[in-house]
Design a protein around this motif. Structure first.
Motif, mmCIF file in Angstrom:
data_model
loop_
_atom_site.group_PDB
_atom_site.id
_atom_site.type_symbol
_atom_site.label_atom_id
_atom_site.label_comp_id
_atom_site.label_asym_id
_atom_site.label_seq_id
_atom_site.Cartn_x
_atom_site.Cartn_y
_atom_site.Cartn_z
ATOM 1 N N ASN A 12 -11.711 -8.132 6.692
ATOM 2 C CA ASN A 12 -11.615 -7.184 7.795
ATOM 3 C C ASN A 12 -10.649 -6.074 7.395
ATOM 4 N N ALA A 13 -11.089 -4.830 7.517
ATOM 5 C CA ALA A 13 -10.247 -3.680 7.183
ATOM 6 C C ALA A 13 -10.201 -2.736 8.380
ATOM 7 N N THR A 14 -9.003 -2.311 8.757
ATOM 8 C CA THR A 14 -8.814 -1.440 9.912
ATOM 9 C C THR A 14 -8.720 0.015 9.465
ATOM 10 N N TYR A 15 -9.385 0.882 10.196
ATOM 11 C CA TYR A 15 -9.394 2.307 9.872
ATOM 12 C C TYR A 15 -9.432 3.118 11.162
ATOM 13 N N SER A 16 -9.321 4.422 11.018
ATOM 14 C CA SER A 16 -9.380 5.323 12.165
ATOM 15 C C SER A 16 -10.716 6.049 12.159
ATOM 16 N N SER A 17 -11.345 6.177 13.334
ATOM 17 C CA SER A 17 -12.608 6.915 13.425
ATOM 18 C C SER A 17 -12.489 7.994 14.492
ATOM 19 N N GLN A 27 -2.333 3.262 8.132
ATOM 20 C CA GLN A 27 -1.237 3.361 7.180
ATOM 21 C C GLN A 27 -0.100 2.398 7.513
ATOM 22 N N ALA A 28 0.754 2.162 6.536
ATOM 23 C CA ALA A 28 1.942 1.326 6.733
ATOM 24 C C ALA A 28 3.148 2.245 6.897
ATOM 25 N N ALA A 29 3.886 2.513 5.826
ATOM 26 C CA ALA A 29 5.042 3.419 5.903
ATOM 27 C C ALA A 29 4.552 4.858 5.830
ATOM 28 N N VAL A 30 4.980 5.703 6.784
ATOM 29 C CA VAL A 30 4.545 7.101 6.783
ATOM 30 C C VAL A 30 5.708 8.047 7.073
ATOM 31 N N LYS A 31 5.678 9.194 6.416
ATOM 32 C CA LYS A 31 6.532 10.334 6.734
ATOM 33 C C LYS A 31 5.635 11.395 7.389
ATOM 34 N N ARG A 32 6.260 12.520 7.820
ATOM 35 C CA ARG A 32 5.479 13.530 8.518
ATOM 36 C C ARG A 32 4.341 14.080 7.667
ATOM 37 N N GLU A 33 4.585 14.231 6.352
ATOM 38 C CA GLU A 33 3.534 14.748 5.489
ATOM 39 C C GLU A 33 2.357 13.772 5.378
ATOM 40 N N ARG A 89 0.822 -1.200 0.000
ATOM 41 C CA ARG A 89 0.000 0.000 0.000
ATOM 42 C C ARG A 89 0.860 1.256 0.000
ATOM 43 N N LYS A 90 0.456 2.246 -0.792
ATOM 44 C CA LYS A 90 1.163 3.518 -0.855
ATOM 45 C C LYS A 90 0.737 4.424 0.289
ATOM 46 N N SER A 91 1.675 5.261 0.742
ATOM 47 C CA SER A 91 1.341 6.260 1.743
ATOM 48 C C SER A 91 0.487 7.359 1.102
ATOM 49 N N LEU A 92 -0.047 8.229 1.931
ATOM 50 C CA LEU A 92 -1.015 9.211 1.462
ATOM 51 C C LEU A 92 -0.406 10.310 0.597
ATOM 52 N N VAL A 93 0.807 10.751 0.921
ATOM 53 C CA VAL A 93 1.408 11.888 0.224
ATOM 54 C C VAL A 93 2.815 11.588 -0.274
ATOM 55 N N SER A 94 3.643 11.008 0.580
ATOM 56 C CA SER A 94 5.079 10.893 0.279
ATOM 57 C C SER A 94 5.398 9.866 -0.793
ATOM 58 N N GLY A 95 4.490 8.944 -1.058
ATOM 59 C CA GLY A 95 4.752 7.905 -2.052
ATOM 60 C C GLY A 95 5.477 6.702 -1.500
ATOM 61 N N LYS A 96 5.798 6.708 -0.198
ATOM 62 C CA LYS A 96 6.419 5.534 0.423
ATOM 63 C C LYS A 96 5.437 4.370 0.392
ATOM 64 N N GLN A 97 5.979 3.137 0.438
ATOM 65 C CA GLN A 97 5.127 1.956 0.393
ATOM 66 C C GLN A 97 5.434 1.021 1.547
#
Length: 307
Positions: A148-153, A236-242, A115-123
């Motif tokens: 089953n899918a995990t999310y934040s609420s 998320q999996a891999a994340v940077k600050r952005e 899975r890709k991160s939201l902004v940085s493009g890390k996977q």
């Protein structure tokens, strides 16, 4: 010549007569290749249940080894798809034609996705618990897929209360004085400015669908994408600050009670022509309360899934 071995299941009668709904094996451990929607099949370590009905009230039992060997043949020589599962159920019945008219099988495994991160493009890798179950009821097949899918609420009520505290802190700080946009922006960037934050929690959507007969490749990835795209805030999996900042923004723009999450998924699943029935359970593992918040919904068709 070696002497033939006794087969008590074939030769002996039941001590107490009666037909049985299901007899078989559970916790069979095997590697299975899952037919992919795009690209090469993925191998998973599956736990499998295999059952047939015992219709003959006088029969001592079924042939457990025949079920195991049929599952082993699929695992070694085929990929898991709706059509291969139907062939497996047919094999269960063929090897028990004098005993059984119904068959059932279930595969449980973790499906790994890059899975890709939201902004940085890390996977990074994320694992999703998946169950594939199928039944032959004597006249037709039912194939079911559960994910089953995990999310934040983030709680809407908590967000409103936090906003109120921020408003009160603003009034107290600036009273009736004239204030510039720069001063307000600087103040909002302090701990005093954001005096409260809403509570959020890790949450899980459990989605089970009954697939139409024209589906062959199991739509595992498509279902996961549909769930995560609907809820907007998958973990998320891999994340940077952005990425972390974007995750915070998505949470703030997608406030939801468990009822909201269930209704969003209900609306999306009702759009899918390949889904004959569905059952959704969302679990919000509360950070405020010691208990969980849960909502359950089904398609609501006659004779379909029950809540």
């Amino acid at each position: 010549m070696p002497t033939s071995m006794p087969d008590i299941a074939n030769q002996a009668q039941a001590q107490t007569e009666g037909s049985l709904d299901w007899v078989g094996m559970s916790n069979i451990e095997m590697p299975v290749m899952i037919a992919s929607e795009a690209g090469l099949p993925q191998q998973v370590g599956a736990r499998i249940e295999a059952f047939v009905s015992l219709d003959d009230p006088k029969a001592k039992g079924i042939h457990m080894s025949r079920l195991y060997l049929a599952v082993d043949e699929l695992a070694n020589d085929d990929v898991l798809s709706a059509s291969s599962i139907r062939r497996l159920l047919d094999r269960f019945i063929e090897t028990h034609d004098d005993l059984s008219s119904k068959a059932r099988v279930m595969f449980s495994f973790e499906y790994l996705l890059r899975r890709k991160s939201l902004v940085s493009g890390k996977q990074g890798w994320k694992g999703y618990p998946v169950t594939v179950a199928a039944t032959f009821n004597g006249s037709g097949y039912d194939v079911e897929l559960s994910v089953n899918a995990t999310y934040s609420s983030t709680c809407p009520c908590s967000a409103a209360l936090a906003r109120q505290l921020i408003q009160e802190a603003f009034k107290k700080r600036f009273q009736e004085q004239e204030v510039s946009a720069e001063e307000v922006a600087a103040w909002l960037g302090t701990t005093e400015g954001i005096v409260a934050t809403p509570h959020s929690q890790r949450s899980v959507a459990e989605v089970k669908v009954k697939l139409s007969n024209d589906v062959d490749i199991l739509p595992i990835v498509a279902l996961i994408d549909r769930i995560e795209g609907t809820l907007k805030t998958p973990v998320q999996a891999a994340v940077k600050r952005e990425d972390e900042q974007e995750f915070a923004r998505l949470n703030g723009q997608n406030l939801m009670f468990c009822e909201d999450a269930a209704r969003r998924l209900q609306h999306e699943l009702n759009k899918l022509p390949t889904v004959l029935d569905f059952r959704v359970r969302v679990n919000h593992y509360e950070s405020l309360h010691a208990h969980d918040a849960v909502s359950v919904t089904t398609k609501g068709i006659s004779g379909g899934y029950r809540p």
